[in-house]
Scaffold this motif. Structure first.
Motif, PDB file in Angstrom:
ATOM      1  N   GLN A 153      12.090   6.039  -3.492  1.00 52.18           N
ATOM      2  CA  GLN A 153      10.957   4.809  -4.321  1.00 52.18           C
ATOM      3  C   GLN A 153      10.101   3.238  -3.723  1.00 52.18           C
ATOM      4  OE1 GLN A 153      12.148   3.510  -8.368  1.00 52.18           O
ATOM      5  NE2 GLN A 153      10.629   2.205  -8.257  1.00 52.18           N
ATOM      6  N   VAL A 154      11.782   2.818  -3.139  1.00 53.35           N
ATOM      7  CA  VAL A 154      11.457   1.507  -2.541  1.00 53.35           C
ATOM      8  C   VAL A 154      10.644   1.650  -1.038  1.00 53.35           C
ATOM      9  CG1 VAL A 154      12.713   0.132  -0.389  1.00 53.35           C
ATOM     10  CG2 VAL A 154      13.405   0.404  -2.849  1.00 53.35           C
ATOM     11  N   GLY A 155      10.736   2.841  -0.057  1.00 51.71           N
ATOM     12  CA  GLY A 155      10.152   3.452   0.814  1.00 51.71           C
ATOM     13  C   GLY A 155       8.526   3.811   0.791  1.00 51.71           C
ATOM     14  N   ARG A 156       8.178   4.547  -0.760  1.00 54.57           N
ATOM     15  CA  ARG A 156       6.851   4.323  -0.574  1.00 54.57           C
ATOM     16  C   ARG A 156       6.435   2.989  -1.293  1.00 54.57           C
ATOM     17  NH1 ARG A 156       9.475   9.048  -3.324  1.00 54.57           N
ATOM     18  NH2 ARG A 156       9.339   7.656  -5.419  1.00 54.57           N
ATOM     19  N   GLN A 157       7.275   1.845  -1.850  1.00 51.82           N
ATOM     20  CA  GLN A 157       6.858   1.048  -1.986  1.00 51.82           C
ATOM     21  C   GLN A 157       6.539  -0.695  -0.524  1.00 51.82           C
ATOM     22  OE1 GLN A 157      10.412  -0.436  -4.899  1.00 51.82           O
ATOM     23  NE2 GLN A 157       8.236  -0.614  -6.723  1.00 51.82           N
ATOM     24  N   ARG A 158       7.385  -0.229  -0.175  1.00 46.45           N
ATOM     25  CA  ARG A 158       7.346  -0.665   1.606  1.00 46.45           C
ATOM     26  C   ARG A 158       5.607  -0.482   2.369  1.00 46.45           C
ATOM     27  NH1 ARG A 158       7.531  -0.324   6.352  1.00 46.45           N
ATOM     28  NH2 ARG A 158       8.885   1.625   5.982  1.00 46.45           N
ATOM     29  N   ARG A 159       5.665   1.190   1.923  1.00 44.39           N
ATOM     30  CA  ARG A 159       3.985   1.283   2.527  1.00 44.39           C
ATOM     31  C   ARG A 159       2.859   0.689   1.782  1.00 44.39           C
ATOM     32  NH1 ARG A 159       7.292   6.142   3.667  1.00 44.39           N
ATOM     33  NH2 ARG A 159       6.625   7.068   1.643  1.00 44.39           N
ATOM     34  N   ILE A 160       3.315   0.549   0.717  1.00 46.54           N
ATOM     35  CA  ILE A 160       2.476  -0.138   0.400  1.00 46.54           C
ATOM     36  C   ILE A 160       2.440  -1.817   0.456  1.00 46.54           C
ATOM     37  CG2 ILE A 160       0.941  -1.285  -2.441  1.00 46.54           C
ATOM     38  CD1 ILE A 160       1.889   1.353  -3.342  1.00 46.54           C
ATOM     39  N   VAL A 161       3.218  -2.246   0.694  1.00 49.76           N
ATOM     40  CA  VAL A 161       3.153  -3.883   1.070  1.00 49.76           C
ATOM     41  C   VAL A 161       2.613  -3.764   2.434  1.00 49.76           C
ATOM     42  CG1 VAL A 161       4.677  -5.769   2.270  1.00 49.76           C
ATOM     43  CG2 VAL A 161       5.337  -3.917  -0.004  1.00 49.76           C
ATOM     44  N   SER A 162       2.669  -2.746   3.703  1.00 49.06           N
ATOM     45  CA  SER A 162       2.092  -2.197   5.151  1.00 49.06           C
ATOM     46  C   SER A 162       0.807  -2.353   4.821  1.00 49.06           C
ATOM     47  CB  SER A 162       2.959  -1.724   5.473  1.00 49.06           C
ATOM     48  OG  SER A 162       3.959  -1.484   5.688  1.00 49.06           O
ATOM     49  N   ASP A 163       0.124  -2.165   3.643  1.00 54.15           N
ATOM     50  CA  ASP A 163      -1.476  -1.370   3.639  1.00 54.15           C
ATOM     51  C   ASP A 163      -1.501  -2.951   3.223  1.00 54.15           C
ATOM     52  OD1 ASP A 163      -1.225   0.359   4.039  1.00 54.15           O
ATOM     53  OD2 ASP A 163      -0.549   1.885   2.277  1.00 54.15           O
ATOM     54  N   PHE A 164      -0.903  -4.046   2.517  1.00 53.19           N
ATOM     55  CA  PHE A 164      -1.539  -5.263   2.359  1.00 53.19           C
ATOM     56  C   PHE A 164      -1.597  -6.141   3.474  1.00 53.19           C
ATOM     57  CE2 PHE A 164      -0.662  -4.953  -2.322  1.00 53.19           C
ATOM     58  CZ  PHE A 164      -1.804  -4.852  -3.081  1.00 53.19           C
ATOM     59  N   TYR A 165      -0.663  -5.462   4.118  1.00 49.71           N
ATOM     60  CA  TYR A 165      -1.027  -6.931   5.903  1.00 49.71           C
ATOM     61  C   TYR A 165      -1.570  -5.944   6.298  1.00 49.71           C
ATOM     62  CZ  TYR A 165       0.387  -8.891  10.112  1.00 49.71           C
ATOM     63  OH  TYR A 165       1.087  -9.277  10.607  1.00 49.71           O
ATOM     64  N   ASP A 166      -1.983  -5.303   6.605  1.00 51.36           N
ATOM     65  CA  ASP A 166      -3.254  -4.186   7.386  1.00 51.36           C
ATOM     66  C   ASP A 166      -4.703  -5.051   6.574  1.00 51.36           C
ATOM     67  OD1 ASP A 166      -1.224  -3.043   8.909  1.00 51.36           O
ATOM     68  OD2 ASP A 166      -1.391  -1.664   7.609  1.00 51.36           O
ATOM     69  N   SER A 167      -4.651  -4.704   5.623  1.00 48.36           N
ATOM     70  CA  SER A 167      -6.066  -5.337   4.610  1.00 48.36           C
ATOM     71  C   SER A 167      -5.654  -6.870   4.746  1.00 48.36           C
ATOM     72  CB  SER A 167      -5.871  -4.886   3.247  1.00 48.36           C
ATOM     73  OG  SER A 167      -7.107  -5.392   2.820  1.00 48.36           O
ATOM     74  N   LEU A 168      -5.456  -7.609   4.514  1.00 46.90           N
ATOM     75  CA  LEU A 168      -5.214  -9.316   4.985  1.00 46.90           C
ATOM     76  C   LEU A 168      -5.212  -9.437   6.116  1.00 46.90           C
ATOM     77  CD1 LEU A 168      -4.243 -11.333   3.770  1.00 46.90           C
ATOM     78  CD2 LEU A 168      -2.620 -11.425   3.323  1.00 46.90           C
ATOM     79  N   PHE A 169      -4.840  -9.248   7.381  1.00 49.36           N
ATOM     80  CA  PHE A 169      -4.568  -9.428   8.741  1.00 49.36           C
ATOM     81  C   PHE A 169      -5.807  -9.359   9.280  1.00 49.36           C
ATOM     82  CE2 PHE A 169      -5.090  -8.139  13.108  1.00 49.36           C
ATOM     83  CZ  PHE A 169      -4.540  -8.985  13.604  1.00 49.36           C
ATOM     84  N   ARG A 170      -6.620  -8.272   8.623  1.00 49.46           N
ATOM     85  CA  ARG A 170      -8.469  -8.214   9.061  1.00 49.46           C
ATOM     86  C   ARG A 170      -8.766  -8.821   8.662  1.00 49.46           C
ATOM     87  NH1 ARG A 170      -6.572  -2.360   8.655  1.00 49.46           N
ATOM     88  NH2 ARG A 170      -7.493  -2.582   6.272  1.00 49.46           N
ATOM     89  N   ALA A 171      -8.453  -9.192   7.328  1.00 46.33           N
ATOM     90  CA  ALA A 171      -9.815 -10.232   6.663  1.00 46.33           C
ATOM     91  C   ALA A 171      -9.842 -11.927   7.385  1.00 46.33           C
ATOM     92  CB  ALA A 171      -9.315  -9.976   5.747  1.00 46.33           C
ATOM     93  N   LEU A 172      -8.620 -12.121   7.099  1.00 47.18           N
ATOM     94  CA  LEU A 172      -8.150 -12.775   8.203  1.00 47.18           C
ATOM     95  C   LEU A 172      -8.274 -13.429   9.156  1.00 47.18           C
ATOM     96  CD1 LEU A 172      -4.242 -13.728   6.711  1.00 47.18           C
ATOM     97  CD2 LEU A 172      -6.395 -15.507   6.249  1.00 47.18           C
ATOM     98  N   LEU A 173      -8.937 -12.295  10.817  1.00 50.57           N
ATOM     99  CA  LEU A 173      -8.993 -12.216  11.751  1.00 50.57           C
ATOM    100  C   LEU A 173     -11.375 -12.381  11.846  1.00 50.57           C
ATOM    101  CD1 LEU A 173      -8.250 -11.369  14.484  1.00 50.57           C
ATOM    102  CD2 LEU A 173      -8.945  -9.382  14.223  1.00 50.57           C
ATOM    103  N   THR A 174     -11.182 -11.500  11.010  1.00 55.53           N
ATOM    104  CA  THR A 174     -12.916 -12.094  10.327  1.00 55.53           C
ATOM    105  C   THR A 174     -13.247 -13.576  10.250  1.00 55.53           C
ATOM    106  OG1 THR A 174     -12.648  -8.875   9.236  1.00 55.53           O
ATOM    107  CG2 THR A 174     -14.819 -10.815   9.186  1.00 55.53           C
TER     108      THR A 174
END
Length: 235
Positions: A154-175
């Motif tokens: 379960q934690v493995g699945r949750q962590r992938r959601i966290v990684s998706d958040f980071y990827d999205s935030l990285f792109r938004a902040l870069l823009t």
């Protein structure tokens, strides 16, 4: 889950229980530190952030105490098989919790830097990301307290959601930085905060894997895992 059999020497059981209790207490302090750090960030509360930094010293002292307790158990009780695996796993988890708390301290340390920058739209993503990270940490620490191997998946699945958040935030902040050069400094700090949250999720996932190993003797490996193995020494 199989309940460990009682040992002939009751003092051995007492030692193991004390070790488990210390790790659980340390985990609770780290979870609280993460909650306070993200609350300080969202509310721009420098006093709450300062409290997180100050409390980190207590967590560091507990890590030292757990290390001393674990070494004493190994030296005096010479544990074997399941017992040795449990002691070594507790020591690994304490190291991971200490590092997790360090990331929370790093988040708190940046609160004063960005408290005057309220117009950065990607900042609105951080609360949702922090909630998910706190869920990952809580699931991992609850698994340790219950000695339950199942939440590792379960934690493995949750962590992938966290990684998706980071990827999205990285792109938004870069823009955001490309569109407005005046936001480069605060956005850079927000990127460091988002990265710290992602690393906390990584460490929580490894805690769950260690719990699974301690309980079953089998390792859990997520093929999509991008965690740096050298950061925890558990691979």
């Amino acid at each position: 889950m199989t309940v460990p059999a009682a040992h002939t020497v009751k003092a051995f059981d007492d030692d193991l229980e004390r070790l488990r209790a210390l790790v659980a207490e340390m985990g609770g302090l780290a979870e609280a530190a993460l909650g306070h750090a993200t609350d300080a960030l969202i509310r721009r509360d420098p006093s709450l952030a300062a409290m997180v930094v100050a409390e980190d010293r207590k967590i560091d002292r507990m890590a030292t105490e757990i290390e001393r307790e674990g070494v004493c158990i190994i030296a005096l009780r010479a544990p074997l098989a399941d017992d040795l695996r449990e002691v070594v796993s507790a020591l690994k988890i304490a190291v991971l919790i200490e590092r997790l708390a360090d990331f929370a301290k790093h988040i708190a340390g940046r609160v004063t830097v960005i408290q005057d920058h309220r117009g950065i739209e990607p900042l609105s993503v951080l609360p949702a990301m922090s909630v998910t990270v706190k869920d990952v940490v809580r699931t991992a620490l609850d698994a340790f307290a219950a000695r339950d191997p199942e939440p590792a998946l379960q934690v493995g699945r949750q962590r992938r959601i966290v990684s998706d958040f980071y990827d999205s935030l990285f792109r938004a902040l870069l823009t955001h930085m490309m569109e407005d050069a005046q936001t480069i400094t605060p956005c850079a700090h927000l990127l460091f905060i988002a990265q710290s949250l992602e690393r906390i999720g990584d460490h929580a996932a490894i805690i769950a894997e260690v719990v699974h190993y301690a309980a079953t003797g089998e390792r859990v490996r997520d093929d999509s895992d991008d965690t740096d193995p050298s950061s925890a020494g558990t691979r």
